[in-house]
Scaffold this motif. Structure first.
Motif, PDB file in Angstrom:
ATOM      1  N   VAL A 163       0.954  -1.126   0.115  1.00 36.65           N
ATOM      2  CA  VAL A 163       0.196   0.017   0.215  1.00 36.65           C
ATOM      3  C   VAL A 163       0.801   1.326   0.013  1.00 36.65           C
ATOM      4  O   VAL A 163       0.698   2.215  -0.732  1.00 36.65           O
ATOM      5  N   SER A 164       1.975   1.264   0.862  1.00 40.60           N
ATOM      6  CA  SER A 164       2.764   2.460   0.831  1.00 40.60           C
ATOM      7  C   SER A 164       3.511   2.681  -0.427  1.00 40.60           C
ATOM      8  O   SER A 164       3.904   3.912  -0.588  1.00 40.60           O
ATOM      9  N   ARG A 165       3.778   1.826  -1.404  1.00 42.69           N
ATOM     10  CA  ARG A 165       4.527   2.034  -2.326  1.00 42.69           C
ATOM     11  C   ARG A 165       3.602   1.930  -3.783  1.00 42.69           C
ATOM     12  O   ARG A 165       4.128   2.259  -4.944  1.00 42.69           O
ATOM     13  N   ASP A 166       2.324   1.839  -3.493  1.00 39.20           N
ATOM     14  CA  ASP A 166       1.295   1.558  -4.819  1.00 39.20           C
ATOM     15  C   ASP A 166       1.878   0.588  -5.715  1.00 39.20           C
ATOM     16  O   ASP A 166       1.779   1.110  -6.810  1.00 39.20           O
ATOM     17  N   ILE A 167       1.999  -0.543  -5.459  1.00 38.17           N
ATOM     18  CA  ILE A 167       2.569  -1.540  -6.024  1.00 38.17           C
ATOM     19  C   ILE A 167       1.744  -2.895  -5.670  1.00 38.17           C
ATOM     20  O   ILE A 167       1.336  -3.129  -4.469  1.00 38.17           O
ATOM     21  N   MET A 168       1.388  -3.563  -6.951  1.00 36.19           N
ATOM     22  CA  MET A 168       0.733  -4.836  -6.605  1.00 36.19           C
ATOM     23  C   MET A 168       1.548  -5.999  -7.245  1.00 36.19           C
ATOM     24  O   MET A 168       2.218  -5.610  -8.189  1.00 36.19           O
ATOM     25  N   TYR A 169       1.593  -7.051  -6.722  1.00 39.92           N
ATOM     26  CA  TYR A 169       2.179  -8.138  -7.281  1.00 39.92           C
ATOM     27  C   TYR A 169       1.503  -9.356  -7.542  1.00 39.92           C
ATOM     28  O   TYR A 169       0.185  -9.625  -7.016  1.00 39.92           O
ATOM     29  N   LEU A 170       1.814 -10.334  -8.547  1.00 41.43           N
ATOM     30  CA  LEU A 170       1.585 -11.696  -8.668  1.00 41.43           C
ATOM     31  C   LEU A 170       2.547 -12.642  -8.771  1.00 41.43           C
ATOM     32  O   LEU A 170       3.245 -12.577  -9.748  1.00 41.43           O
ATOM     33  N   GLN A 171       2.646 -13.361  -7.759  1.00 39.01           N
ATOM     34  CA  GLN A 171       3.913 -14.347  -7.546  1.00 39.01           C
ATOM     35  C   GLN A 171       3.421 -15.546  -8.245  1.00 39.01           C
ATOM     36  O   GLN A 171       2.371 -16.120  -7.695  1.00 39.01           O
ATOM     37  N   MET A 172       3.735 -16.061  -9.175  1.00 37.60           N
ATOM     38  CA  MET A 172       3.341 -17.372 -10.005  1.00 37.60           C
ATOM     39  C   MET A 172       4.301 -18.298  -9.957  1.00 37.60           C
ATOM     40  O   MET A 172       5.387 -18.242 -10.553  1.00 37.60           O
ATOM     41  N   ASN A 173       3.998 -19.242  -9.263  1.00 36.11           N
ATOM     42  CA  ASN A 173       4.962 -20.651  -9.066  1.00 36.11           C
ATOM     43  C   ASN A 173       4.447 -21.890  -9.744  1.00 36.11           C
ATOM     44  O   ASN A 173       3.159 -21.898 -10.287  1.00 36.11           O
ATOM     45  N   ALA A 174       5.358 -22.851  -9.907  1.00 36.01           N
ATOM     46  CA  ALA A 174       4.533 -24.018 -10.740  1.00 36.01           C
ATOM     47  C   ALA A 174       3.938 -23.654 -11.963  1.00 36.01           C
ATOM     48  O   ALA A 174       2.740 -24.173 -12.157  1.00 36.01           O
ATOM     49  N   LEU A 175       4.660 -22.912 -12.896  1.00 33.86           N
ATOM     50  CA  LEU A 175       3.820 -22.370 -14.216  1.00 33.86           C
ATOM     51  C   LEU A 175       3.606 -23.812 -14.960  1.00 33.86           C
ATOM     52  O   LEU A 175       4.407 -24.438 -15.271  1.00 33.86           O
ATOM     53  N   LEU A 176       2.462 -23.405 -15.581  1.00 37.11           N
ATOM     54  CA  LEU A 176       2.002 -24.555 -16.695  1.00 37.11           C
ATOM     55  C   LEU A 176       1.762 -23.836 -18.083  1.00 37.11           C
ATOM     56  O   LEU A 176       1.562 -22.660 -18.177  1.00 37.11           O
ATOM     57  N   PRO A 177       1.984 -24.762 -19.225  1.00 40.17           N
ATOM     58  CA  PRO A 177       1.817 -23.928 -20.298  1.00 40.17           C
ATOM     59  C   PRO A 177       0.715 -23.377 -20.590  1.00 40.17           C
ATOM     60  O   PRO A 177       0.341 -22.250 -21.167  1.00 40.17           O
ATOM     61  N   GLU A 178      -0.474 -23.914 -19.802  1.00 38.64           N
ATOM     62  CA  GLU A 178      -1.762 -23.255 -20.010  1.00 38.64           C
ATOM     63  C   GLU A 178      -2.009 -21.888 -19.429  1.00 38.64           C
ATOM     64  O   GLU A 178      -2.682 -21.091 -19.275  1.00 38.64           O
ATOM     65  N   ASP A 179      -0.670 -21.554 -18.637  1.00 34.04           N
ATOM     66  CA  ASP A 179      -0.876 -19.997 -18.206  1.00 34.04           C
ATOM     67  C   ASP A 179      -0.227 -19.169 -19.173  1.00 34.04           C
ATOM     68  O   ASP A 179      -0.450 -18.054 -18.572  1.00 34.04           O
ATOM     69  N   THR A 180       0.268 -19.726 -20.403  1.00 32.66           N
ATOM     70  CA  THR A 180       0.642 -18.557 -21.195  1.00 32.66           C
ATOM     71  C   THR A 180      -0.503 -17.536 -21.733  1.00 32.66           C
ATOM     72  O   THR A 180      -1.617 -18.289 -22.058  1.00 32.66           O
ATOM     73  N   ALA A 181      -0.361 -16.360 -21.684  1.00 37.69           N
ATOM     74  CA  ALA A 181      -1.355 -15.145 -21.843  1.00 37.69           C
ATOM     75  C   ALA A 181      -0.824 -13.815 -21.597  1.00 37.69           C
ATOM     76  O   ALA A 181       0.675 -13.824 -21.098  1.00 37.69           O
ATOM     77  N   THR A 182      -1.356 -12.992 -22.167  1.00 28.13           N
ATOM     78  CA  THR A 182      -1.146 -11.566 -21.654  1.00 28.13           C
ATOM     79  C   THR A 182      -1.802 -11.297 -20.357  1.00 28.13           C
ATOM     80  O   THR A 182      -2.861 -11.377 -20.166  1.00 28.13           O
ATOM     81  N   TYR A 183      -0.861 -10.725 -19.283  1.00 26.47           N
ATOM     82  CA  TYR A 183      -1.342 -10.644 -17.983  1.00 26.47           C
ATOM     83  C   TYR A 183      -1.678  -9.046 -17.836  1.00 26.47           C
ATOM     84  O   TYR A 183      -0.753  -8.146 -18.149  1.00 26.47           O
ATOM     85  N   TYR A 184      -2.840  -8.730 -17.336  1.00 25.37           N
ATOM     86  CA  TYR A 184      -3.282  -7.233 -17.160  1.00 25.37           C
ATOM     87  C   TYR A 184      -3.529  -6.891 -15.672  1.00 25.37           C
ATOM     88  O   TYR A 184      -4.120  -7.826 -14.957  1.00 25.37           O
ATOM     89  N   CYS A 185      -3.212  -6.056 -15.202  1.00 29.96           N
ATOM     90  CA  CYS A 185      -3.643  -5.749 -13.835  1.00 29.96           C
ATOM     91  C   CYS A 185      -4.607  -4.604 -14.109  1.00 29.96           C
ATOM     92  O   CYS A 185      -4.561  -3.658 -15.019  1.00 29.96           O
TER      93      CYS A 185
END
Length: 120
Positions: free
Chosen positions: A71-93
């Motif tokens: 909150v203090s830095r106005d940043i959001m994260y998405l930690q992605m582990n154990a990635l799969l081929p079906e996770d392939t995409a363009t990611y948007y916040c």
């Protein structure tokens, strides 16, 4: 509207990890990560409300992805582990203008997207 900028995408092998970042110009109560694969509709991946007290994940990423925000830095994260081929995409916040965080129609601010490609 909120100005959002994603970063952190890339090309990885199945099983690898990536962390996406989203910096934003002003905070909204509901923010989230979404993705769109070629030929498919955009889908919600993870949403976070307030200072992170409540998170909701798509069934396909539960246990593998973690959404968080500084909150203090106005940043959001998405930690992605154990990635799969079906996770392939363009990611948007995205940032919502409302307080029903699961209502995608209320998300009115989007970043430009970052590509994630997972090969088998």
């Amino acid at each position: 509207q909120v100005h959002l900028v994603e970063s952190g995408g890339g090309s990885v092998q199945a099983g690898d990890s990536l962390r996406l970042s989203c910096s934003f110009s002003s905070s909204r109560y509901c923010m989230g990560w979404f993705r769109q694969a070629p030929g498919k509709e955009r889908e919600g991946v993870a949403i976070i409300s307030g200072a992170g007290g409540r998170t909701v994940y798509a069934d396909s990423v539960k246990g593998r992805f973690t959404i968080s925000r500084e909150v203090s830095r106005d940043i959001m994260y998405l930690q992605m582990n154990a990635l799969l081929p079906e996770d392939t995409a363009t990611y948007y916040c995205g940032a919502s203008r409302g307080i029903d965080c699961s209502n995608e129609d209320q998300y009115d601010s989007w970043g430009q997207g970052t590509q994630v490609t997972v090969s088998s």
